[in-house]
Design an enzyme around this catalytic site. Sequence first.
Site, mmCIF file in Angstrom:
data_model
loop_
_atom_site.group_PDB
_atom_site.id
_atom_site.type_symbol
_atom_site.label_atom_id
_atom_site.label_comp_id
_atom_site.label_asym_id
_atom_site.label_seq_id
_atom_site.Cartn_x
_atom_site.Cartn_y
_atom_site.Cartn_z
ATOM 1 N N HIS A 104 0.867 -1.182 0.000
ATOM 2 C CA HIS A 104 0.000 0.000 0.000
ATOM 3 C C HIS A 104 0.906 1.235 0.000
ATOM 4 O O HIS A 104 0.713 2.137 -0.791
ATOM 5 C CB HIS A 104 -0.937 -0.004 1.216
ATOM 6 C CG HIS A 104 -1.851 1.202 1.292
ATOM 7 N ND1 HIS A 104 -2.998 1.222 2.024
ATOM 8 C CD2 HIS A 104 -1.777 2.437 0.735
ATOM 9 C CE1 HIS A 104 -3.598 2.413 1.913
ATOM 10 N NE2 HIS A 104 -2.865 3.163 1.136
ATOM 11 N N PHE A 122 -2.644 5.289 -8.058
ATOM 12 C CA PHE A 122 -2.292 4.858 -6.698
ATOM 13 C C PHE A 122 -0.839 5.278 -6.395
ATOM 14 O O PHE A 122 -0.556 5.868 -5.344
ATOM 15 C CB PHE A 122 -2.423 3.328 -6.639
ATOM 16 C CG PHE A 122 -2.378 2.704 -5.267
ATOM 17 C CD1 PHE A 122 -2.658 3.418 -4.110
ATOM 18 C CD2 PHE A 122 -2.066 1.347 -5.131
ATOM 19 C CE1 PHE A 122 -2.630 2.800 -2.852
ATOM 20 C CE2 PHE A 122 -2.039 0.722 -3.894
ATOM 21 C CZ PHE A 122 -2.318 1.451 -2.762
ATOM 22 N N HIS A 164 -0.564 8.977 -5.868
ATOM 23 C CA HIS A 164 -1.104 9.370 -4.564
ATOM 24 C C HIS A 164 -0.090 9.067 -3.455
ATOM 25 O O HIS A 164 0.161 9.905 -2.584
ATOM 26 C CB HIS A 164 -2.418 8.621 -4.302
ATOM 27 C CG HIS A 164 -2.950 8.818 -2.917
ATOM 28 N ND1 HIS A 164 -3.773 9.869 -2.584
ATOM 29 C CD2 HIS A 164 -2.743 8.125 -1.775
ATOM 30 C CE1 HIS A 164 -4.064 9.797 -1.281
ATOM 31 N NE2 HIS A 164 -3.448 8.748 -0.776
ATOM 32 N N GLU A 165 0.472 7.859 -3.513
ATOM 33 C CA GLU A 165 1.414 7.455 -2.454
ATOM 34 C C GLU A 165 2.671 8.319 -2.483
ATOM 35 O O GLU A 165 3.181 8.727 -1.438
ATOM 36 C CB GLU A 165 1.756 5.967 -2.578
ATOM 37 C CG GLU A 165 0.571 5.052 -2.264
ATOM 38 C CD GLU A 165 0.001 5.264 -0.868
ATOM 39 O OE1 GLU A 165 0.771 5.283 0.106
ATOM 40 O OE2 GLU A 165 -1.236 5.424 -0.740
ATOM 41 N N HIS A 216 2.959 10.673 0.704
ATOM 42 C CA HIS A 216 3.951 10.144 1.654
ATOM 43 C C HIS A 216 5.393 10.291 1.159
ATOM 44 O O HIS A 216 6.268 10.729 1.897
ATOM 45 C CB HIS A 216 3.653 8.668 1.942
ATOM 46 C CG HIS A 216 2.314 8.435 2.563
ATOM 47 N ND1 HIS A 216 2.035 8.741 3.874
ATOM 48 C CD2 HIS A 216 1.156 7.945 2.053
ATOM 49 C CE1 HIS A 216 0.769 8.440 4.150
ATOM 50 N NE2 HIS A 216 0.211 7.957 3.054
HETATM 51 P P1 5GP Z 1 -4.583 6.593 1.589
HETATM 52 O O1 5GP Z 1 -5.604 5.787 2.272
HETATM 53 O O2 5GP Z 1 -3.261 5.964 1.330
HETATM 54 O O3 5GP Z 1 -4.527 8.042 1.938
HETATM 55 O O4 5GP Z 1 -5.251 6.714 0.169
HETATM 56 C C1 5GP Z 1 -5.246 5.691 -0.708
HETATM 57 C C2 5GP Z 1 -5.735 6.300 -1.995
HETATM 58 O O5 5GP Z 1 -5.279 5.489 -3.026
HETATM 59 C C3 5GP Z 1 -7.227 6.398 -2.081
HETATM 60 O O6 5GP Z 1 -7.573 7.546 -2.801
HETATM 61 C C4 5GP Z 1 -7.585 5.144 -2.840
HETATM 62 O O7 5GP Z 1 -8.735 5.306 -3.636
HETATM 63 C C5 5GP Z 1 -6.370 5.014 -3.731
HETATM 64 N N1 5GP Z 1 -6.078 3.633 -4.042
HETATM 65 C C6 5GP Z 1 -5.890 3.175 -5.290
HETATM 66 N N2 5GP Z 1 -5.664 1.862 -5.272
HETATM 67 C C7 5GP Z 1 -5.715 1.474 -3.989
HETATM 68 C C8 5GP Z 1 -5.558 0.210 -3.360
HETATM 69 O O8 5GP Z 1 -5.329 -0.832 -3.975
HETATM 70 N N3 5GP Z 1 -5.639 0.203 -2.007
HETATM 71 C C9 5GP Z 1 -5.883 1.329 -1.286
HETATM 72 N N4 5GP Z 1 -5.951 1.212 0.035
HETATM 73 N N5 5GP Z 1 -6.055 2.528 -1.852
HETATM 74 C C10 5GP Z 1 -5.966 2.594 -3.204
HETATM 75 P P1 5GP Z 2 -7.126 5.153 7.654
HETATM 76 O O1 5GP Z 2 -7.961 6.280 8.148
HETATM 77 O O2 5GP Z 2 -7.790 4.296 6.630
HETATM 78 O O3 5GP Z 2 -6.402 4.410 8.730
HETATM 79 O O4 5GP Z 2 -5.931 5.864 6.866
HETATM 80 C C1 5GP Z 2 -6.149 6.657 5.754
HETATM 81 C C2 5GP Z 2 -4.831 7.090 5.210
HETATM 82 O O5 5GP Z 2 -4.162 7.974 6.130
HETATM 83 C C3 5GP Z 2 -3.830 5.960 4.985
HETATM 84 O O6 5GP Z 2 -4.012 5.272 3.812
HETATM 85 C C4 5GP Z 2 -2.535 6.741 4.999
HETATM 86 O O7 5GP Z 2 -2.321 7.415 3.789
HETATM 87 C C5 5GP Z 2 -2.775 7.718 6.110
HETATM 88 N N1 5GP Z 2 -2.386 7.167 7.419
HETATM 89 C C6 5GP Z 2 -3.196 6.585 8.345
HETATM 90 N N2 5GP Z 2 -2.493 6.237 9.437
HETATM 91 C C7 5GP Z 2 -1.214 6.574 9.189
HETATM 92 C C8 5GP Z 2 -0.014 6.492 9.945
HETATM 93 O O8 5GP Z 2 0.035 5.997 11.070
HETATM 94 N N3 5GP Z 2 1.107 6.964 9.357
HETATM 95 C C9 5GP Z 2 1.099 7.502 8.133
HETATM 96 N N4 5GP Z 2 2.272 7.949 7.648
HETATM 97 N N5 5GP Z 2 -0.005 7.643 7.405
HETATM 98 C C10 5GP Z 2 -1.147 7.177 7.919
#
Ligand code: 5GP
Ligand code: 5GP
Length: 264
Positions: free
Chosen positions: A99, A149, A152-153, A157
Site C-alpha cells: 500500500h 495509486f 497518490h502514495e 507520503h
Molecule cells: P490513503 O488511504 O493511502 O490516503 O489513500 C489511498 C488512496 O489510493 C485512495 O484515494 C484510494 O482510492 C487510492 N487507491 C488506489 N488503489 C488502492 C488500493 O489498492 N488500495 C488502497 N488502500 N487505496 C488505493
Molecule cells: P485510515 O484512516 O484508513 O487508517 O488511513 C487513511 C490514510 O491515512 C492511509 O491510507 C494513509 O495514507 C494515512 N495514514 C493513516 N495512518 C497513518 C499512519 O500511522 N502513518 C502515516 N504515515 N499515514 C497514515
Amino acid sequence: MLALIHCPSLPLLQYKSNPSLKVLVLNFLRPEIREQNMKVLNSIPLHALLVMQLFSGLALSQDFDFFYLVQQWPGSFCDTQKSCCYPTTGKPAADFGIHGLWPNYESGSYPSNCDPNNPFNPSETSDLKKSMQTNWPTLACPSNDGTEFWSHEWEKHGTCSESVLKQHDYFETALQLKAKVDLLGALKVAGVNPDGSSYSLKDIKDAIKAGTGYTPWIQCNTDPSGNSQLYQVYLCIDKTGSDLIECPVFPRGKCASEIEFPSF
Ligand code: 5GP
Ligand code: 5GP
C-alpha cells in the site's frame, strides 16, 4: 522571528550580543518589517530565544523518524461494502501487495504532502513499472494501470522522505523491502491460510513475528456482514529505508480477537 526560522544554525547568542550580525540577518527581511522585527528581537528574553531556536532547529533537522511499510490483503480490500476493481493489467496474484512506505514521527503523527513541486513522474520509475504492477497493484475503481495509486502514495507520503529517498529510490526501496518480507509465506508456514476461515489475532501476529523477526501491527476492516478481517499489515523500517526495526509506536485501531482471512 522570520530570521530565527531561516537561520537556525546561527547561535542565538550571536543575535543578541552581536549587533552587526543582527542587522545582517534582519537585512534579509523586507524593509517595512525589518524595523518591527528588530524591536521584537530586542524585547525577547535570551532564554526564550534559546528555546525557540531549539524548536526551529529540531523542525528542520528531523524530517521524520521511521517508515511504516504497509501491505494490504487484496481479498479484504475487495471484500467490503465498496468492492474493488482489478487493474487494467489483470487480476493481481493472491498475495499481499504494497500500500505504501510512509514516513512517520515517533510521536505517532506523520507528515504528508510535503512537496507540491515534485509530482509523480512515471518516466523516473519506468524500469520498475513491471515490478510495481505485480507487487504494488491498485484495486481501486475505476480500473487503471496503477499510476493513480502510485502518484497518490508518492505525493502524500514519498515527498516527505525526499531527503533520504528520491522518487526512483523510494519505489525501489519499497519493492526491495516487500521482497525481504514474505508475509503470506510466514502465515502459511504457521497454518494461517487465506481460506475464508477465522484465526486468532495472536496466532497471526506470532506467525509474522516468527517469519520476519519483527512485531507487526494488524489493521482490520469489515466484510459486508460486519465480520472483522485481516486488511493490512504494518512493519517498521529504519529512517534510511534499509532495515526492519521494532516499531517505535503503533497506529491506533482495533481488530476482533478472532479475524477472518478471506480468499482472493
Ligand atoms: P490513503 O488511504 O493511502 O490516503 O489513500 C489511498 C488512496 O489510493 C485512495 O484515494 C484510494 O482510492 C487510492 N487507491 C488506489 N488503489 C488502492 C488500493 O489498492 N488500495 C488502497 N488502500 N487505496 C488505493
Ligand atoms: P485510515 O484512516 O484508513 O487508517 O488511513 C487513511 C490514510 O491515512 C492511509 O491510507 C494513509 O495514507 C494515512 N495514514 C493513516 N495512518 C497513518 C499512519 O500511522 N502513518 C502515516 N504515515 N499515514 C497514515
